[in-house]
Design a protein around this motif. Sequence first.
Motif, mmCIF file in Angstrom:
data_model
loop_
_atom_site.group_PDB
_atom_site.id
_atom_site.type_symbol
_atom_site.label_atom_id
_atom_site.label_comp_id
_atom_site.label_asym_id
_atom_site.label_seq_id
_atom_site.Cartn_x
_atom_site.Cartn_y
_atom_site.Cartn_z
ATOM 1 N N GLN A 232 -3.198 -22.432 22.223
ATOM 2 C CA GLN A 232 -4.264 -21.223 21.974
ATOM 3 C C GLN A 232 -5.321 -21.084 20.803
ATOM 4 O OE1 GLN A 232 -2.342 -17.349 20.853
ATOM 5 N NE2 GLN A 232 -3.580 -16.276 22.250
ATOM 6 N N GLN B 270 -9.170 -17.142 22.058
ATOM 7 C CA GLN B 270 -8.798 -17.433 23.511
ATOM 8 C C GLN B 270 -7.552 -17.162 23.761
ATOM 9 O OE1 GLN B 270 -11.862 -18.846 24.793
ATOM 10 N NE2 GLN B 270 -12.633 -18.265 22.826
ATOM 11 N N GLY B 271 -7.531 -16.997 25.240
ATOM 12 C CA GLY B 271 -6.174 -16.992 25.854
ATOM 13 C C GLY B 271 -5.532 -18.530 26.023
ATOM 14 N N LEU B 272 -4.323 -18.459 26.417
ATOM 15 C CA LEU B 272 -3.571 -19.617 26.390
ATOM 16 C C LEU B 272 -3.875 -20.670 27.369
ATOM 17 C CD1 LEU B 272 -1.751 -17.148 25.125
ATOM 18 C CD2 LEU B 272 0.384 -18.881 25.326
#
Lengths: 115, 115
Positions: free
Chosen positions: A38, A42-44
Amino acid sequence: AQSVTQPDIHITVSEGASLELRCNYSYGATPYLFWYVQSPGQGLQLLLKYFSGDTLVQGIKGFEAEFKRSQSSFNLRKPSVHWSDAAEYFCAVGGGGFGNEKLTFGTGTRLTIIP
Amino acid sequence: EAGVAQSPRYKIIEKRQSVAFWCNPISGHATLYWYQQILGQGPKLLIQFQNNGVVDDSQLPKDRFSAERLKGVDSTLKIQPAKLEDSAVYLCASSRAGGQADTQYFGPGTRLTVL
């Protein structure tokens, strides 16, 4: 109940040095194991996953991880880190049967890269 | 292909107010997940949908949280009334069929601050 332990909250390595992030899991049967990264805001993003077969798993961005059942571990490695690898890394274990694939995440390891 | 979309990206509210988050999964993905990520912790699954049916909502605080996925595509997560401890990043993820072999793709998240 399944659980994941990431013992290192924060790791600092020099650019070009090797990296190993530790992950230990608890799960009653053969686990499904994942590493996600991550970046800030941001997303994973999935780096790699293990379901069965070869215990050494190759992922994206030059990462690999090794499943060791005897040690209940799934450590993430990279031979030479780049400044762009600075991020938060999460190990996760999944299971529960088809239709119930709940992922349990560890608390994460924050990686800092120094020049 | 387009990734998982979430909005808003940031939200600040006062306690006892209500708030809603929206998620648009990757086209064709049958399974949709909502996670809560509190600062310093890994994501925790709140609810999982398979098409428009709920598969797992065991960790959803149902007295204040609700979620729906109409027509098996977009989803909304609502909190009413919000508490201070609801401050977190809310992540939406989707996967193709929901099987254990499926990768979950995460959106960028909505950062909620409750004052």
